[in-house]
Design a protein around this motif. Sequence first.
Motif, mmCIF file in Angstrom:
data_model
loop_
_atom_site.group_PDB
_atom_site.id
_atom_site.type_symbol
_atom_site.label_atom_id
_atom_site.label_comp_id
_atom_site.label_asym_id
_atom_site.label_seq_id
_atom_site.Cartn_x
_atom_site.Cartn_y
_atom_site.Cartn_z
ATOM 1 N N ALA A 88 -4.568 -7.624 9.597
ATOM 2 C CA ALA A 88 -5.670 -8.557 9.321
ATOM 3 C C ALA A 88 -6.987 -8.000 9.840
ATOM 4 N N GLU A 89 -6.947 -7.419 11.021
ATOM 5 C CA GLU A 89 -8.160 -6.832 11.598
ATOM 6 C C GLU A 89 -8.659 -5.673 10.739
ATOM 7 N N LEU A 90 -7.744 -4.812 10.317
ATOM 8 C CA LEU A 90 -8.122 -3.663 9.498
ATOM 9 C C LEU A 90 -8.670 -4.097 8.142
ATOM 10 N N LEU A 91 -8.025 -5.091 7.540
ATOM 11 C CA LEU A 91 -8.447 -5.570 6.217
ATOM 12 C C LEU A 91 -9.618 -6.541 6.282
ATOM 13 N N GLU A 92 -9.965 -6.961 7.500
ATOM 14 C CA GLU A 92 -11.056 -7.911 7.727
ATOM 15 C C GLU A 92 -10.812 -9.238 6.992
ATOM 16 N N VAL A 93 -9.572 -9.737 7.155
ATOM 17 C CA VAL A 93 -9.185 -11.029 6.596
ATOM 18 C C VAL A 93 -8.433 -11.803 7.673
ATOM 19 N N PRO A 94 -8.290 -13.120 7.527
ATOM 20 C CA PRO A 94 -7.506 -13.890 8.496
ATOM 21 C C PRO A 94 -6.019 -13.502 8.450
ATOM 22 N N VAL A 95 -5.315 -13.712 9.548
ATOM 23 C CA VAL A 95 -3.889 -13.414 9.615
ATOM 24 C C VAL A 95 -3.129 -14.192 8.543
ATOM 25 N N GLY A 96 -3.546 -15.415 8.287
ATOM 26 C CA GLY A 96 -2.892 -16.220 7.251
ATOM 27 C C GLY A 96 -2.982 -15.579 5.881
ATOM 28 N N THR A 97 -4.054 -14.884 5.607
ATOM 29 C CA THR A 97 -4.203 -14.192 4.328
ATOM 30 C C THR A 97 -3.213 -13.041 4.238
ATOM 31 N N VAL A 98 -3.035 -12.322 5.341
ATOM 32 C CA VAL A 98 -2.050 -11.236 5.366
ATOM 33 C C VAL A 98 -0.660 -11.812 5.135
ATOM 34 N N THR A 99 -0.342 -12.895 5.829
ATOM 35 C CA THR A 99 0.964 -13.537 5.685
ATOM 36 C C THR A 99 1.191 -13.978 4.242
ATOM 37 N N SER A 100 0.194 -14.607 3.654
ATOM 38 C CA SER A 100 0.289 -15.089 2.280
ATOM 39 C C SER A 100 0.468 -13.937 1.289
ATOM 40 N N ARG A 101 -0.348 -12.906 1.432
ATOM 41 C CA ARG A 101 -0.259 -11.756 0.518
ATOM 42 C C ARG A 101 1.102 -11.075 0.631
ATOM 43 N N LEU A 102 1.591 -10.951 1.868
ATOM 44 C CA LEU A 102 2.879 -10.307 2.063
ATOM 45 C C LEU A 102 4.007 -11.145 1.467
ATOM 46 N N ALA A 103 3.940 -12.445 1.637
ATOM 47 C CA ALA A 103 4.960 -13.329 1.061
ATOM 48 C C ALA A 103 4.956 -13.240 -0.463
ATOM 49 N N ARG A 104 3.759 -13.253 -1.054
ATOM 50 C CA ARG A 104 3.671 -13.138 -2.521
ATOM 51 C C ARG A 104 4.137 -11.770 -2.996
ATOM 52 N N ALA A 105 3.805 -10.726 -2.248
ATOM 53 C CA ALA A 105 4.235 -9.376 -2.624
ATOM 54 C C ALA A 105 5.755 -9.266 -2.562
ATOM 55 N N ARG A 106 6.348 -9.809 -1.498
ATOM 56 C CA ARG A 106 7.811 -9.776 -1.383
ATOM 57 C C ARG A 106 8.468 -10.541 -2.527
ATOM 58 N N ALA A 107 7.928 -11.700 -2.842
ATOM 59 C CA ALA A 107 8.496 -12.499 -3.937
ATOM 60 C C ALA A 107 8.387 -11.750 -5.263
ATOM 61 N N THR A 108 7.253 -11.125 -5.498
ATOM 62 C CA THR A 108 7.056 -10.364 -6.733
ATOM 63 C C THR A 108 8.017 -9.182 -6.787
ATOM 64 N N LEU A 109 8.156 -8.476 -5.676
ATOM 65 C CA LEU A 109 9.078 -7.339 -5.640
ATOM 66 C C LEU A 109 10.521 -7.789 -5.859
ATOM 67 N N GLN A 110 10.901 -8.873 -5.208
ATOM 68 C CA GLN A 110 12.264 -9.379 -5.385
ATOM 69 C C GLN A 110 12.517 -9.789 -6.831
ATOM 70 N N ALA A 111 11.540 -10.449 -7.449
ATOM 71 C CA ALA A 111 11.703 -10.854 -8.851
ATOM 72 C C ALA A 111 11.776 -9.634 -9.757
ATOM 73 N N HIS A 112 10.919 -8.666 -9.489
ATOM 74 C CA HIS A 112 10.887 -7.458 -10.321
ATOM 75 C C HIS A 112 12.169 -6.644 -10.177
ATOM 76 N N LEU A 113 12.687 -6.579 -8.952
ATOM 77 C CA LEU A 113 13.881 -5.793 -8.689
ATOM 78 C C LEU A 113 15.163 -6.579 -8.913
ATOM 79 N N GLY A 114 15.035 -7.901 -9.109
ATOM 80 C CA GLY A 114 16.201 -8.732 -9.382
ATOM 81 C C GLY A 114 17.141 -8.861 -8.202
ATOM 82 N N LYS A 115 16.583 -8.905 -7.024
ATOM 83 C CA LYS A 115 17.411 -9.003 -5.827
ATOM 84 C C LYS A 115 17.095 -10.301 -5.081
#
Length: 163
Positions: free
Chosen positions: A134-161
């Motif tokens: 969050a510090e490096l990206l200059e965004v709130p920690v919640g934004t990092v958490t949200s982006r990571l959760a969405r990225a994981r969900a997208t990856l899981q859907a794409h990979l079918g796992k």
Amino acid sequence: MNSSGAVREGLIPLLPRLRRLARALAGQVADADDLVQIVLERALARAAQWRPDAALDKWVFAIARNAWRDELRARGRSQHLFAPEEAGEMAADRASAQPAQQLELAMALAALPPDHREVVALVLVEGMSYGEAAELLEVPVGTVTSRLARARATLQAHLGKDT
């Protein structure tokens, strides 16, 4: 040792991590290699701007992130999908996954929006804490958490796992 010498000495052990980050951001080996070169040039040219009390890796990763964004803007696109033959080359342990799985993962990562790919690269690949990312990206920690959760969900859907 002056800041220029300290940066020069500190860059050498950072090269493997910087290359992994560049591959995660760029998605293509050639683009990643170009990005690493740009980052090294900028870091050396701006060594006087680095504060010795700051973490060198975070400073260099910020340069990498900004350089990649500059490159995307220069190319006139916000995201892209590459599927070159090198896409099967992953920074992960090759013994743990088959080449087809590596290619599928590389394509899934490349399909993520750039801001999600950044968070995946920093937190999951580089092992930064949410706070550090969050510090490096200059965004709130919640934004990092949200982006990571969405990225994981997208990856899981794409990979079918489910895991």
